[in-house]
Design a protein around this motif. Structure first.
Motif, mmCIF file in Angstrom:
data_model
loop_
_atom_site.group_PDB
_atom_site.id
_atom_site.type_symbol
_atom_site.label_atom_id
_atom_site.label_comp_id
_atom_site.label_asym_id
_atom_site.label_seq_id
_atom_site.Cartn_x
_atom_site.Cartn_y
_atom_site.Cartn_z
ATOM 1 N N UNK A 147 0.784 -1.223 0.000
ATOM 2 C CA UNK A 147 0.000 0.000 0.000
ATOM 3 C C UNK A 147 0.818 1.276 0.000
ATOM 4 N N UNK A 148 2.158 1.170 -0.075
ATOM 5 C CA UNK A 148 3.012 2.352 -0.088
ATOM 6 C C UNK A 148 4.071 2.189 -1.167
ATOM 7 N N UNK A 149 4.810 3.265 -1.402
ATOM 8 C CA UNK A 149 5.908 3.215 -2.353
ATOM 9 C C UNK A 149 7.260 3.168 -1.649
ATOM 10 N N UNK A 150 7.265 3.217 -0.329
ATOM 11 C CA UNK A 150 8.516 3.158 0.423
ATOM 12 C C UNK A 150 8.964 1.712 0.565
ATOM 13 N N UNK A 151 10.263 1.501 0.444
ATOM 14 C CA UNK A 151 10.822 0.159 0.530
ATOM 15 C C UNK A 151 11.200 -0.171 1.963
ATOM 16 N N UNK A 152 11.011 -1.411 2.335
ATOM 17 C CA UNK A 152 11.369 -1.879 3.667
ATOM 18 C C UNK A 152 12.272 -3.099 3.538
ATOM 19 N N UNK A 153 13.090 -3.312 4.547
ATOM 20 C CA UNK A 153 13.996 -4.460 4.548
ATOM 21 C C UNK A 153 13.198 -5.742 4.724
ATOM 22 N N UNK A 154 13.458 -6.719 3.885
ATOM 23 C CA UNK A 154 12.794 -8.020 3.965
ATOM 24 C C UNK A 154 13.832 -9.127 3.802
ATOM 25 N N UNK A 155 13.507 -10.283 4.351
ATOM 26 C CA UNK A 155 14.321 -11.475 4.139
ATOM 27 C C UNK A 155 13.535 -12.437 3.272
ATOM 28 N N UNK A 156 14.109 -12.840 2.145
ATOM 29 C CA UNK A 156 13.426 -13.731 1.213
ATOM 30 C C UNK A 156 14.332 -14.922 0.918
#
Length: 758
Positions: A147-156
């Protein structure tokens, strides 16, 4: 009233006397209560329920102190009861708080839905899986938040096919710490396909994984890893070295023993080891850690005894215990330091401490301390098969060895060596049978199948691995330092080939595997309660544990086989019907080529034979859009209407067909005019419920969502349009129809939980 009060007083007197006589046998129950608190958190659905359960534990403490105040001379006759209730209330609430805090700290919100994204991130872990022709990379990346355009740190976690890397394979420097760029098809970690299936979403939540997927296109190494000298690189080197010294499947098993890397074991061999009850030998567990520590301990003890100046001045058992501890810790780190291995190492270190202090090495208190330590650090392991099976096996061994009949049977006596060896072999077989019985409910609950001849196979396999294969592997590595290990590696190959032969022969016998539909958690709880009572108490009172075990056994025998199994996507449907030979037969709506789908349907249905496509069954009538069949259950006919695809059907005709059906299943949204007589499981319904298990005779529906509640890993997909992710993160081909099939791809990536005693 007085008689009631007198009866209550006598019961309290009896409980107080029982606890007083139990002495140190009471302590292990604290670990049980702590685990019960953790399991309660998983079972209860809402945060308000978790708070209420913790409040109940606190209320028990306050009520106990109110009834029997501390320091009251008159109430010191209830000292043991008071202490037990206070500690149980506090430990129970502590278990709930521990797992709740763990979930909040490590849990990762999954991505909203399947996407194809261009990823650039740092490699956190690399796992080689040559048997599956792929690498598995765990990456730290930045993805746009929902729902946003800001990126967040994720583990994939991304599977990298070896074919995509070309003939040269993985580039040099592709290891922990490297920076890579790749395009991957990602999806949220898959929830259970059916009630009772493996919950990969829950496992991924506690691993911090927000998505899993497969690489599409090339892989670019942006920045190689730093100097490759970490434990992970040593582990990969050792695994490759073992496979180079020992060819084929024996080499893959040797690599598993030496480094914990099971990625090279062929599927056929994994299946044979599982069905023969020998899978626990492939997982670095108490058997392997104990063998390494015991070998180091006794070798150090004998070698140090050759040094008189040292032997006369220090206690050699203490020094040898220290050397054994270092060997165990090193082996644990080398094999990946997974939770089961850490747990086994802790237990082995406690045994070494007991030996150094001259105490009883095998005690239930030692097991309770190890269990409590693991549950404190990894509380989610309480509901996993690894923790449950390993501690059940250890408890069974200790309880059996401490029982009076076994002590009398193994007591030293004047007899020929052949008779003494015969008694030990008999005891080994009896121990194997007891372990199989202890593990059977857990195995059936988690995997829906169990090997029946595991006790016989383990009588040969365990000594073979412990006293032949693993010592030979260690000797081969040592002799390779001077180039003399060739003959030893030949012996290693022969011993592991014999192990595989035992597995395949055992698994190939008639009746080697028992299949069971999903049994309820209540039944497993009865088994656990009875088994713990049998193991943790001493004397005749322990026999009371046979009551819940007997009740649970009867309930397992009466477990109904579901008539209808519906996957959460509505595409995969299984129907159980009587077969030509009187056994149960499984029909499948679609002839799926996915082994994951097929295995899930077969396991939950408790059917061993391959599913038969519904279109090939005489009792079904299929068109390009729907299949219709009639099942007689509970003394009446049930008309089933099952959707086969997304071909458009005129609404009036569809409404008429729905009105004549009792149950309709479809992967599509069905109009409101479609009103079957009992159940309408269309896309709207299945998004809320997840997979279904339906018993028509009792008219009961079991859903995946019923066991999920508001835990973070379970998310109900809504039907509102989603905001598109930025073009820099998402490939244009996300609009293709293949993404509809990617929803279940997480199941393929998730595979299934490891079996055996890790």
């Amino acid at each position: 009233m007085s008689s009631t009060r007198g009866l209550g007083g006598r019961m309290l007197d009896g409980a107080e006397r029982f606890l007083g006589e139990a002495g140190f046998d009471r302590a292990p129950w604290l670990a049980v209560v702590f685990a019960l608190g953790i399991i309660t958190w998983f079972v209860l659905p809402e945060a308000s329920h978790w708070i209420a359960a913790m409040a109940l534990g606190a209320a028990l403490v306050l009520a106990t102190l109110a009834v029997w105040p501390m320091g009251s001379i008159a109430d010191e006759t209830r000292a043991n009861l008071r202490l037990a209730l206070i500690l149980c209330g506090l430990v129970f609430a502590g278990g709930i708080a521990t797992v709740w805090a763990r979930s909040a700290i490590v849990g990762a919100t999954p991505i909203a839905g399947p996407v194809v994204a261009l990823l650039q991130g740092r490699v956190l872990a690399r796992e080689d899986q040559p048997a599956d022709e792929r690498l598995r990379l765990t990456l730290a990346v930045r993805l746009p938040a929902e729902g946003t355009e800001s990126a967040t740190a994720r583990k994939v976690r991304v599977n990298v096919p070896l074919a995509a890397l070309g003939e040269r394979g993985a580039p040099a420097g592709l290891a922990e710490g490297a920076m890579v760029r790749l395009r991957a098809r990602l999806m949220p970690p898959a929830s259970p396909m059916l009630p009772g299936s493996y919950d990969f979403a829950r496992a991924a939540w506690f691993k911090g994984l927000a998505a899993t997927g497969t690489m599409v296109g090339p892989l670019t190494l942006v920045r190689p890893a730093p100097e490759d000298t970490g434990i992970a690189s040593v582990q990969r080197w050792l695994s490759a070295y073992m496979r180079g010294r020992v060819e084929g499947s024996p080499g893959a098993i040797a690599a598993a023993f030496a480094s914990g890397d099971r990625g090279g074991i062929a599927e056929a061999d994994e299946v044979a080891m599982r069905d023969s009850g020998l899978t626990h030998l492939l997982s670095i567990s108490g058997l392997h850690v104990s063998a390494v520590i015991a070998a180091a301990y006794f070798a150090a003890l004998r070698l140090l005894a050759l040094w008189p100046a040292l032997a006369l001045r220090v206690r050699l058992p203490v020094v040898a215990a220290g050397i054994g501890a270092l060997a165990g810790i090193g082996y644990t780190l080398l094999t990946g330091a997974e939770v089961p291995t850490v747990r086994s190492c802790i237990a082995a270190l406690l045994v070494l401490g007991a030996l150094a202090l001259g105490r009883d090495a095998l005690s239930l208190r030692m097991v309770a301390v190890a269990a409590g330590f693991v549950l404190l650090l990894w509380p989610e392991s309480a509901i996993g098969p690894s923790f449950q099976m390993s501690f059940a096996a250890v408890l069974a061994i200790i309880a059996l060895s401490n029982s009076a009949p076994v002590r009398a049977f193994l007591a030293p006596r004047e007899e020929p060596w052949l008779a003494r060896t015969g008694r030990q072999v008999v005891m080994l077989f009896v121990t194997g049978v007891v372990i199989e019985l202890a593990l059977m409910p857990i195995v059936l609950f988690h995997f829906h199948r169990a090997g029946m001849y595991g006790a016989v196979a383990n009588v040969i396999a365990i000594p073979l691995v412990t006293f032949v294969s693993m010592p030979l592997i260690a000797l081969g590595l040592f002799l390779d330092l001077v180039g003399l290990g060739g003959p030893v590696w030949w012996l290693v190959e022969r011993s592991l080939s014999l192990l595989l032969a035992i597995a395949h022969v055992t698994a190939g016998q008639a009746g080697a595997v028992t299949l069971m539909p999903q049994i309820s958690g209540f039944v497993v709880g009865l088994f656990a309660a009875g088994g713990l009572w049998l193991a943790l108490w001493r004397g005749p009172v322990r026999l009371a544990g046979l009551v819940p075990v007997t009740v649970a056994s009867v309930m397992v025998a009466l477990t109904p086989i579901p008539d209808l199994l519906v996957a959460g996507d509505g595409q995969q449907v299984g129907i159980t019907v009587p077969g030509p030979d009187g056994s149960r037969q499984l029909l499948s709506l679609r002839d799926s080529r996915s082994s994951y789908t097929r295995d899930n349907l077969m396991e939950i249905a408790g059917v061993a034979a391959e599913p038969v496509p519904l279109t090939d069954w005489d009792g079904a009538h299929c068109s390009s859009a729907f299949c219709t069949l009639i099942l007689n259950r509970g003394g009446r006919d049930w008309v089933l209407l099952l959707g086969r695809g997304r071909e458009q059907v005129e609404e009036r005709a569809l409404a008429a067909a729905c009105a004549e059906a009792d149950v309709i299943v479809s992967e599509r949204f069905l109009p409101r005019s479609c009103r079957p007589r009992w159940l309408k499981a269309d896309r709207r319904y299945l998004r809320q419920s997840g997979g279904l298990s339906i018993d028509l005779a009792s008219q009961t529906i079991t859903t995946v969502s019923a066991g999920q509640g508001s835990h973070g890993w379970w998310r109900i997909e809504d039907n509102r349009p989603r905001r598109a992710l930025p073009a820099t993160a998402i490939s244009p081909d996300t609009k293709g129809s293949n993404l509809g099939q990617a929803q279940h791809g997480g199941g393929l990536d998730a595979a299934r939980p490891p079996q055996g005693v890790p």
